[in-house]
Design an enzyme around this catalytic site. Structure first.
Site, short mmCIF file in Angstrom:
data_model
loop_
_atom_site.label_atom_id
_atom_site.label_comp_id
_atom_site.label_asym_id
_atom_site.label_seq_id
_atom_site.Cartn_x
_atom_site.Cartn_y
_atom_site.Cartn_z
N GLY A 10 0.84 -1.20 0.00
CA GLY A 10 0.00 0.00 0.00
C GLY A 10 0.87 1.25 0.00
CG ASP A 126 -1.12 -1.07 8.53
OD1 ASP A 126 -1.97 -0.17 8.39
OD2 ASP A 126 -1.06 -2.06 7.77
CG MET A 168 -6.88 2.18 6.69
SD MET A 168 -5.75 2.58 5.33
CE MET A 168 -6.84 2.33 3.92
N GLY A 169 -5.15 0.13 9.84
CA GLY A 169 -4.15 -0.37 10.78
C GLY A 169 -3.96 -1.87 10.77
NE ARG A 266 -26.24 10.67 10.42
CZ ARG A 266 -27.42 10.49 11.01
NH1 ARG A 266 -27.58 9.48 11.86
NH2 ARG A 266 -28.43 11.31 10.75
NE ARG A 275 -2.46 3.21 1.40
CZ ARG A 275 -3.06 2.12 0.91
NH1 ARG A 275 -3.58 1.23 1.74
NH2 ARG A 275 -3.12 1.90 -0.37
#
Ligand code: F6P
Length: 347
Positions: A10, A126, A168-169, A266, A275
């Site tokens: 990524g 990450d 993310m992570g 929400r 990213r």
């Protein structure tokens, strides 16, 4: 010496500063640099171009990677395995610098085992590579989370809502933990801390009863929440990693909170915003240090190693050490989350 450089996995902010550092240092030492397109996919096909100083003159503040990247694992196909080794010869490469995370560095280690001189550079938003305190891209990613929480606080407060923010992570909670703490999240859920849906509901109720009108929950994409369903039929990438965005854990949690507490809720999935964009000072700084160091290592004839961040300094470790385990949140950070953004009462 002719050095190939590639970026794999990524993309992450800081890749371009690392490429720039490789080109500048290599040129200074009288080496030639060849940029390989799209990670291992480009090596398989022999897609490469020379990189000189002017190619990297204006990329320090640029997100992404000027070389392109891919999630390609050449080890899975014998023809690709052969092609990788052959292309190193065809392109006349004396050494390779592979900038990437666990997957890319795993392939680098495999190539090292097949006689290719190769050095890695640790990159992943990450921040989960063992053997390094820090991975390029992480600082920018957590800055995005922090800024998002600042922005979400005012809208959550205006509407008296709960906002669930999915970060993310992958299998570790670094992005959610550091971004969440810096942004003052009320509840932070990370894979390293087991939690049940009931505990989250209780914690949200408790916050509301104590006057908290804008409840922000940061949830890491891979968290397993007992008693809460996440999507299970999801795709996998070439390295076998599940597409965690397809679990939709944030959406599921927001729905659950609303159903169980009647607090309007929400979800915000930060996704690839984490990213993108210009790398922070820290990411540029470490990318520059580690990129220069990688060139110095190949120049010194080293292979199968990578420069890493250790206690604020550059250290050198083996690729096998770097990819052997996933670096999980350390106990001090887990305790801090428990104190400030946990789901269980603290004393
Ligand atoms: O490993 C970096 C990462 O951003 C993870 O946090 C995330 O799960 C994954 O990559 C997303 O990958 P892709 O860009 O292939 O959707």
């Amino acid at each position: 010496m002719r050095i190939g450089v590639l970026t794999g996995g990524g993309d992450a902010p800081g890749l371009n500063p690392a490429i720039r550092a490789v080109v500048l240092r290599a040129t200074q030492l009288g080496h030639e640099v060849v940029g390989i397109a799209d990670g291992w996919a480009g090596l398989i096909d022999g897609r490469a171009r020379p990189l000189v100083e002017k190619d990297v003159a204006h990329i320090l503040d640029l997100g992404g990677t000027i070389l392109g990247t891919s999630r390609t694992d050449p080890r899975k196909d014998e023809r690709h395995q052969r092609a990788c080794i052959e292309q190193v010869g065809k392109l006349g490469l004396d050494a390779l610098v592979a900038i990437g995370g666990n997957d890319t560095l795993g392939v680098a280690q495999w190539l090292h085992g097949r006689g290719v001189r190769i050095v890695g550079v640790p990159k992943t938003v990450d921040n989960d590579l063992s053997a390094t305190d820090y991975c390029i891209g992480f600082d920018t990613a957590v800055s995005v989370v922090t800024e998002a929480l600042d922005r979400l606080r005012t809208t959550a407060s205006s509407h008296h809502r709960a906002m669930v923010v999915e970060a993310m992570g992958r299998d570790t909670g670094w992005v959610a933990a550091v971004g969440g703490l810096a942004g003052g999240a009320d509840i932070i859920l990370v894979p390293e801390i087991p939690v049940t849906a009931e505990e989250v509901v209780e914690a949200v109720r408790h916050l509301k009863e104590h006057g908290d009108d804008d409840i922000i929950v940061v949830v890491s994409e891979a968290v397993e929440i007992e008693g809460l369903d996440a999507q299970t039929s999801i795709e996998r990438d070439a390295f076998g990693h599940p597409r965690l965005d397809q679990r939709a854990i944030g959406a599921s949690l927001a729905r659950h909170i609303e159903e169980r507490t009647s607090i309007e809720s929400r979800v915000v999935v930060l996704g690839h915003l984490q990213r993108g964009g210009s790398p922070t000072t820290n990411d540029r700084f470490w990318a520059t240090r580690l990129g220069v160091s990688a060139v110095d290592l190949v120049t010194a004839g080293k292979s199968g190693v990578l420069p890493v961040a250790r206690g604020g300094k550059v250290a050198v470790v083996t690729l096998s050490e770097a990819v052997s385990t996933t670096r999980r949140l350390d106990p001090e950070l887990i305790e801090l989350i428990g104190r400030l953004a946990g789901t269980r009462p603290q004393h």
